[in-house]
Design an enzyme around this catalytic site. Structure first.
Site, PDB file in Angstrom:
ATOM      1  N   ASP A  92      -2.899 -35.956  51.367  1.00  0.00           N
ATOM      2  CA  ASP A  92      -1.745 -36.569  50.567  1.00  0.00           C
ATOM      3  C   ASP A  92      -2.385 -37.984  49.870  1.00  0.00           C
ATOM      4  OD1 ASP A  92       0.531 -38.376  49.994  1.00  0.00           O
ATOM      5  OD2 ASP A  92       1.560 -36.747  51.257  1.00  0.00           O
ATOM      6  N   ILE A  93      -2.054 -37.880  48.694  1.00  0.00           N
ATOM      7  CA  ILE A  93      -2.691 -39.081  47.766  1.00  0.00           C
ATOM      8  C   ILE A  93      -2.031 -40.419  48.045  1.00  0.00           C
ATOM      9  CG2 ILE A  93      -1.058 -38.892  45.940  1.00  0.00           C
ATOM     10  CD1 ILE A  93      -4.814 -38.536  45.431  1.00  0.00           C
TER      11      ILE A  93
ATOM     12  N   GLU B 161      10.442 -34.803  47.436  1.00  0.00           N
ATOM     13  CA  GLU B 161       9.751 -35.296  46.146  1.00  0.00           C
ATOM     14  C   GLU B 161       9.313 -34.177  45.470  1.00  0.00           C
ATOM     15  OE1 GLU B 161       6.996 -38.415  46.978  1.00  0.00           O
ATOM     16  OE2 GLU B 161       5.852 -37.547  45.202  1.00  0.00           O
TER      17      GLU B 161
ATOM     18  N   HIS C 177       5.899 -27.897  52.074  1.00  0.00           N
ATOM     19  CA  HIS C 177       4.809 -28.303  52.733  1.00  0.00           C
ATOM     20  C   HIS C 177       5.040 -29.197  53.806  1.00  0.00           C
ATOM     21  CE1 HIS C 177       6.659 -31.060  49.938  1.00  0.00           C
ATOM     22  NE2 HIS C 177       6.127 -31.980  50.746  1.00  0.00           N
TER      23      HIS C 177
ATOM     24  N   HIS D 110       3.833 -32.046  56.330  1.00  0.00           N
ATOM     25  CA  HIS D 110       2.819 -33.389  56.535  1.00  0.00           C
ATOM     26  C   HIS D 110       2.096 -33.444  57.841  1.00  0.00           C
ATOM     27  CE1 HIS D 110       4.600 -35.899  52.884  1.00  0.00           C
ATOM     28  NE2 HIS D 110       5.334 -35.214  53.238  1.00  0.00           N
TER      29      HIS D 110
HETATM   30  P1  AMP Z   1       7.719 -35.009  50.129  1.00  0.00           P
HETATM   31  O1  AMP Z   1       8.376 -33.818  48.992  1.00  0.00           O
HETATM   32  O2  AMP Z   1       8.930 -36.088  50.340  1.00  0.00           O
HETATM   33  O3  AMP Z   1       7.451 -34.329  51.305  1.00  0.00           O
HETATM   34  O4  AMP Z   1       6.718 -35.797  49.312  1.00  0.00           O
HETATM   35  C1  AMP Z   1       5.773 -35.161  48.676  1.00  0.00           C
HETATM   36  C2  AMP Z   1       4.398 -35.844  49.040  1.00  0.00           C
HETATM   37  O5  AMP Z   1       3.384 -35.208  48.075  1.00  0.00           O
HETATM   38  C3  AMP Z   1       4.352 -37.478  49.023  1.00  0.00           C
HETATM   39  O6  AMP Z   1       3.887 -37.649  50.475  1.00  0.00           O
HETATM   40  C4  AMP Z   1       3.229 -37.498  48.030  1.00  0.00           C
HETATM   41  O7  AMP Z   1       2.334 -38.654  48.214  1.00  0.00           O
HETATM   42  C5  AMP Z   1       2.473 -36.370  47.923  1.00  0.00           C
HETATM   43  N1  AMP Z   1       1.862 -36.053  46.522  1.00  0.00           N
HETATM   44  C6  AMP Z   1       2.683 -35.966  45.530  1.00  0.00           C
HETATM   45  N2  AMP Z   1       1.581 -35.293  44.376  1.00  0.00           N
HETATM   46  C7  AMP Z   1       0.516 -35.389  44.899  1.00  0.00           C
HETATM   47  C8  AMP Z   1      -0.977 -34.924  44.735  1.00  0.00           C
HETATM   48  N3  AMP Z   1      -1.215 -34.631  43.386  1.00  0.00           N
HETATM   49  N4  AMP Z   1      -1.946 -34.799  45.414  1.00  0.00           N
HETATM   50  C9  AMP Z   1      -1.666 -35.120  46.783  1.00  0.00           C
HETATM   51  N5  AMP Z   1      -0.370 -35.500  47.231  1.00  0.00           N
HETATM   52  C10 AMP Z   1       0.567 -35.556  46.429  1.00  0.00           C
END
Ligand code: AMP
Length: 128
Positions: free
Chosen positions: A29-30, A88, A93, A95
């Site tokens: 995760d970025i 988001e 996915h 975590h």
């Molecule tokens: P959520 O959809 O609420 O589970 O959050 C999406 C997660 O994806 C967040 O923790 C972001 O930091 C992560 N994220 C979004 N874009 C990227 C990326 N390009 N590379 C890695 N992680 C990402």
């Protein structure tokens, strides 16, 4: 339009890859809550995790288990938390977050600021 995670899986957007097989992809995760915070995604693009077919959903957890073992080994954390939000990014996915206390999974906490070199080093250790 392909999700950002589909673009990552296709190699169109860079990521810090941790693991991959024919059905799943894991990458850092970025905006990590902790070193080793990893996302596990199915290559099949489906928004809501519980809309995945049973085989893909159960296989995702088995794939995540192997990644979690690596995270635990690398960080020495007490446990690896499994969190699903998906508010988001509309591509299912999981975590995986190394934790030692409940507060370690507070998504309102300030995220770690890691350099590209630090991300790369963590991904390297987790993919060994
Ligand atoms: P959520 O959809 O609420 O589970 O959050 C999406 C997660 O994806 C967040 O923790 C972001 O930091 C992560 N994220 C979004 N874009 C990227 C990326 N390009 N590379 C890695 N992680 C990402």
């Amino acid at each position: 339009m392909a999700s950002i995670f589909s673009k990552i899986i296709a190699g169109e957007i860079p990521s810090y890859k941790v693991a991959e097989d024919e059905n799943y992809y894991a990458f850092l995760d970025i905006n990590p809550l902790a070193e080793g915070h990893t996302l596990v995604v199915p290559k099949k693009e489906v928004d809501y995790i519980f809309d995945l077919d049973d085989k893909t959903l159960s296989g995702m957890m088995v794939f995540a288990k192997k990644v979690a073992e690596k995270i635990k080994e690398m960080t020495g954390c007490k446990k690896v938390a499994v969190v699903v939000l998906g508010l988001e990014v509309a591509h299912a996915h999981i975590h995986l977050i190394p934790i030692n206390s409940e507060s370690d999974v507070d998504f309102h906490r300030e995220k770690l600021q890691l350099t590209p070199e630090q991300f790369a080093e963590i991904a390297r250790k987790l993919s060994e």
